[in-house]
Design a protein around this motif. Structure first.
Motif, PDB file in Angstrom:
ATOM      1  N   THR A 540     -57.418  44.901  -4.439  1.00  0.00           N
ATOM      2  CA  THR A 540     -55.970  44.783  -4.297  1.00  0.00           C
ATOM      3  C   THR A 540     -55.230  46.039  -4.773  1.00  0.00           C
ATOM      4  O   THR A 540     -54.159  46.358  -4.260  1.00  0.00           O
ATOM      5  CB  THR A 540     -55.453  43.559  -5.078  1.00  0.00           C
ATOM      6  N   THR A 583     -60.363  42.400   8.381  1.00  0.00           N
ATOM      7  CA  THR A 583     -59.926  41.775   7.129  1.00  0.00           C
ATOM      8  C   THR A 583     -58.830  42.610   6.461  1.00  0.00           C
ATOM      9  O   THR A 583     -57.821  42.080   5.979  1.00  0.00           O
ATOM     10  CB  THR A 583     -61.117  41.612   6.172  1.00  0.00           C
ATOM     11  N   TYR A 585     -56.857  44.747   8.002  1.00  0.00           N
ATOM     12  CA  TYR A 585     -55.708  44.632   8.915  1.00  0.00           C
ATOM     13  C   TYR A 585     -54.932  43.346   8.622  1.00  0.00           C
ATOM     14  O   TYR A 585     -53.698  43.356   8.480  1.00  0.00           O
ATOM     15  CB  TYR A 585     -56.213  44.648  10.351  1.00  0.00           C
ATOM     16  N   ASN A 586     -55.650  42.221   8.498  1.00  0.00           N
ATOM     17  CA  ASN A 586     -54.988  40.937   8.251  1.00  0.00           C
ATOM     18  C   ASN A 586     -54.279  40.930   6.891  1.00  0.00           C
ATOM     19  O   ASN A 586     -53.197  40.347   6.749  1.00  0.00           O
ATOM     20  CB  ASN A 586     -56.012  39.800   8.301  1.00  0.00           C
ATOM     21  N   TYR A 587     -54.896  41.550   5.911  1.00  0.00           N
ATOM     22  CA  TYR A 587     -54.268  41.607   4.586  1.00  0.00           C
ATOM     23  C   TYR A 587     -52.950  42.368   4.659  1.00  0.00           C
ATOM     24  O   TYR A 587     -51.929  41.934   4.106  1.00  0.00           O
ATOM     25  CB  TYR A 587     -55.216  42.275   3.586  1.00  0.00           C
ATOM     26  N   THR A 589     -50.977  42.916   7.270  1.00  0.00           N
ATOM     27  CA  THR A 589     -49.940  42.189   8.007  1.00  0.00           C
ATOM     28  C   THR A 589     -49.404  41.014   7.203  1.00  0.00           C
ATOM     29  O   THR A 589     -48.224  40.651   7.339  1.00  0.00           O
ATOM     30  CB  THR A 589     -50.474  41.691   9.366  1.00  0.00           C
ATOM     31  N   SER A 590     -50.256  40.426   6.338  1.00  0.00           N
ATOM     32  CA  SER A 590     -49.780  39.326   5.496  1.00  0.00           C
ATOM     33  C   SER A 590     -48.799  39.811   4.435  1.00  0.00           C
ATOM     34  O   SER A 590     -48.087  39.010   3.833  1.00  0.00           O
ATOM     35  CB  SER A 590     -50.969  38.635   4.812  1.00  0.00           C
ATOM     36  N   LYS A 591     -48.780  41.125   4.202  1.00  0.00           N
ATOM     37  CA  LYS A 591     -47.863  41.725   3.229  1.00  0.00           C
ATOM     38  C   LYS A 591     -46.682  42.413   3.916  1.00  0.00           C
ATOM     39  O   LYS A 591     -46.089  43.345   3.380  1.00  0.00           O
ATOM     40  CB  LYS A 591     -48.606  42.735   2.353  1.00  0.00           C
ATOM     41  N   GLN A 592     -46.340  41.924   5.120  1.00  0.00           N
ATOM     42  CA  GLN A 592     -45.162  42.381   5.855  1.00  0.00           C
ATOM     43  C   GLN A 592     -45.278  43.812   6.388  1.00  0.00           C
ATOM     44  O   GLN A 592     -44.279  44.511   6.569  1.00  0.00           O
ATOM     45  CB  GLN A 592     -43.879  42.251   5.019  1.00  0.00           C
TER      46      GLN A 592
END
Length: 631
Positions: A540, A583, A585-587, A589-592
């Motif tokens: 993170t 994975t 990429y998805n992280y 996009t989940s953070k705007q």
């Protein structure tokens, strides 16, 4: 003879019983004795010594004059001369005055005669009518004697070595502190009663001629002393007394190295400084905890050790280290090692060998500080020991002493710290940041994060002239290094020092490349388990850095790429690498982060950065990176 009561100058605890007073039949001796009492009342002790010496010359059995003379010498900390005169009192009349036994015992303690000191303290403690204060003080001294007798029987290794003529002179030099790379030392030198800072750099194994630290810090009219330096050598905390901008008699100040000169120091202000007395700062390796000594309200003794943490709006209200460290007496000269767990300090409250001794304590998570441990004899003696500092590995200690054979006054020495008294070893990373194309040094932001705790081990900028930085790291942890500068791609690195590597620093170069299409960044702190595409929590920190980069550069679009080594079949590796890139990429996009700024692709084992002949090389090939697709 009532004036005999003046001899104790309020030094001794109230006895609660009378004394046997005698006078001399020699009129001239008596006259000198009375003149001595007048001198004592005016605190002209040298004159009193002269008059008492004359009185004894006229009457060598004048017991009260010997007692008076002994107490003056003890008041002046001249314990050998005090001893001579106390012994004469007991020789002439052992029953003359009960407090004679306290005086001779304290003098023996402070000259290293612990066996006789113990006898005389016990004798004094046996007298009836002692006040509570007397009982407490005497019990403390008895504990010192018992400890000292055993400590002398079991000496620790101690072989001090002078730092040489480049540092030591016929003046007083003391309070040495070194940078983590041991290339620079800063110390205090007293010239004509004025304290200033001096610095020396090491050339191979020799310290070069010391120079005045800075005209911005040293002054003619004020004393500068009791300093500490951050491990990277960029921040100097020190004590300044009676300055126009001071809040009290002595305050703590800070100065920053600005590439070619130290900045003008500024007062740390409240709540660190008060109308009282604040001094002797020691800063933690991450620069976020300041230990210091203060006489402020709320303490346990005269001088206590306090600490303050750096919050979002400045230094927080200081906290007393409490009874685990501080006593009803004096604790001073704190030094927090870069391991952030081991504290050295001086005290005359914990059992010791006389005056102030050096102690070590270690902080244990959840239980506070361990009981302080005396560093032992002959590191500690009946003299005052204070002002200890250590190198980052904990193997070498630096201190000052006026021991015989020096250059004059106090000199600076080093010695190998015994193994069981060492802190946890700490290594460091030393690097230089520069423009990849022009090779010119850059002022860039450096962050080193403990991946386990998420806390910063370092958060600062490089030297604006040289582009250099230095930061300490404790073995047994994994650290993420992030280097960033506006207009450039950021750089990441990972360090996992172990105990065997603790004394071996990391030396790196960081070439930053400007943001251009095709620019590539390896994300060295994104982690997956073997054959898994689930992000580990330690990732993170790096992902947060990437998110910040994308938000600061809204026009930039990137491709996230996954790569593997050649272990396993091609198809499985290709699938794994693509899933890992997806994975990330998805992280994001989940953070705007807008999907229009992102793409991802797996390359499997097709684009190695090195061959796969060793595990270390295969690890380099297993990586996640991003490439600038649009600027």
């Amino acid at each position: 003879m009532y004036r005999l009561l003046l001899i104790f100058f309020c030094l001794l605890p109230a006895a609660g019983f009378g004394q046997k007073i005698t006078s001399s039949t020699n009129r001239l001796a008596q006259k000198h004795y009375e003149q001595a009492n007048q001198a004592i009342g005016g605190k002209t002790y040298n004159k009193a010594i002269t008059e008492l010496t004359k009185a004894i010359a006229e009457d060598d059995r004048f017991v009260a004059a010997y007692q008076q003379l002994a107490d003056i010498y003890r008041r002046l900390n001249d314990y050998p001369k005090a001893l001579v005169n106390y012994k004469k009192v007991l020789e002439i009349d052992p029953e003359f005055y009960n407090l004679t036994y306290f005086g001779i015992a304290e003098s023996e303690l402070n000259t290293g005669d612990y066996t006789n000191a113990l006898i005389h303290f016990k004798k004094y403690a046996s007298f009836p009518g002692l006040s509570d204060e007397s009982k407490i003080r005497t019990a403390k001294y008895i504990a010192d004697c018992v400890f000292s007798i055993e400590a002398v029987k079991k000496p620790v290794s101690f072989k001090p070595i002078s730092l040489g003529s480049g540092i030591n002179s016929n003046q007083d030099e003391y309070l040495p502190v070194v940078t983590a790379d041991e290339e620079t030392v800063i110390f205090t030198r007293k010239v004509n009663q004025n304290e200033d800072f001096y610095t020396s750099v090491k050339n191979q194994d020799k310290w070069l001629a010391a120079k005045s630290l800075s005209a911005n810090i040293n002054t003619f009219e004020f004393n500068e002393g009791a300093q500490c330096i951050s491990p990277d050598g960029n921040y100097l905390f020190f004590t300044g007394c009676n300055r126009p901008d001071g809040l009290g008699r002595c305050d703590i100040y800070i100065s920053k190295w600005e590439g070619s000169e130290w900045s003008k120091p500024f007062n740390l202000g409240a709540p660190i400084n008060t109308p009282g007395w604040e001094s002797q700062p020691s800063i933690s390796a991450d620069g976020r905890t300041l230990y210091f000594v203060s006489t402020r309200n709320g303490g346990r003794g005269g001088y206590d050790i306090w600490k303050s943490d750096l919050g979002t709006e400045g230094w927080n209200t200081p906290v007393n280290l409490g009874p685990q460290i501080n006593t009803a007496y004096d604790e001073q000269s704190p030094f927090i090692h870069p391991d952030d767990e081991t504290l050295y300090f001086s005290s005359n409250g914990w059992p010791g060998l006389g005056n102030k001794d050096l102690f070590i304590t270690r902080r244990k998570e959840g239980t506070g500080w361990e009981k302080p441990r005396n560093l032992g004899y002959p590191i500690n003696t009946f003299r005052e020991e204070s002002g200890l500092s250590l190198n980052s590995s904990g193997s070498l200690a630096f201190f000052a002493s006026d021991k015989e054979g020096g250059s004059g006054g106090f000199d600076v020495y080093s010695f190998e710290m015994p193994d069981n008294l060492r802190p946890n070893a700490v290594t460091y990373v030393k690097g230089m940041v520069y423009d990849k194309s022009t090779k010119k040094p850059l002022e860039a932001k450096i962050q080193i994060i403990n991946l386990r705790s998420g806390n910063f081990a370092f958060d600062d900028v490089t030297d604006p002239v040289e582009g250099e930085f230095l930061a300490t790291m404790a073995p047994g942890n994994s650290f993420a290094l992030n280097v960033s500068k506006p207009g450039y791609l950021f750089y990441s690195q990972n360090f996992t020092p172990n105990l065997q590597q603790a004394v071996k620093p990391y030396m790196i170069e960081v070439p930053l490349q400007k943001i251009e299409v095709g620019g590539l960044v390896i994300l060295n702190n994104i982690f997956f388990d073997t054959n898994s595409f689930e992000l580990l929590p330690e990732s993170t920190t790096e992902l947060g850095q990437l998110i910040s980069f994308l938000k600061e550069n809204p026009s930039v679009s990137i491709e996230i790429a996954g790569h593997t080594d050649n272990v396993g079949d091609d198809k499985s590796n290709l699938t794994l690498s693509e899933n890992r890139a997806r994975t990330v990429y998805n992280y994001l996009t989940s953070k705007q982060i807008s999907p229009t700024k992102l793409s991802f692709k797996g390359y499997g084992e097709s684009m190695p950065v090195t061959d796969n002949s060793t595990e270390e090389k295969r690890q380099n090939n297993r990586r996640t990176e991003f490439k600038i697709m649009k600027k």
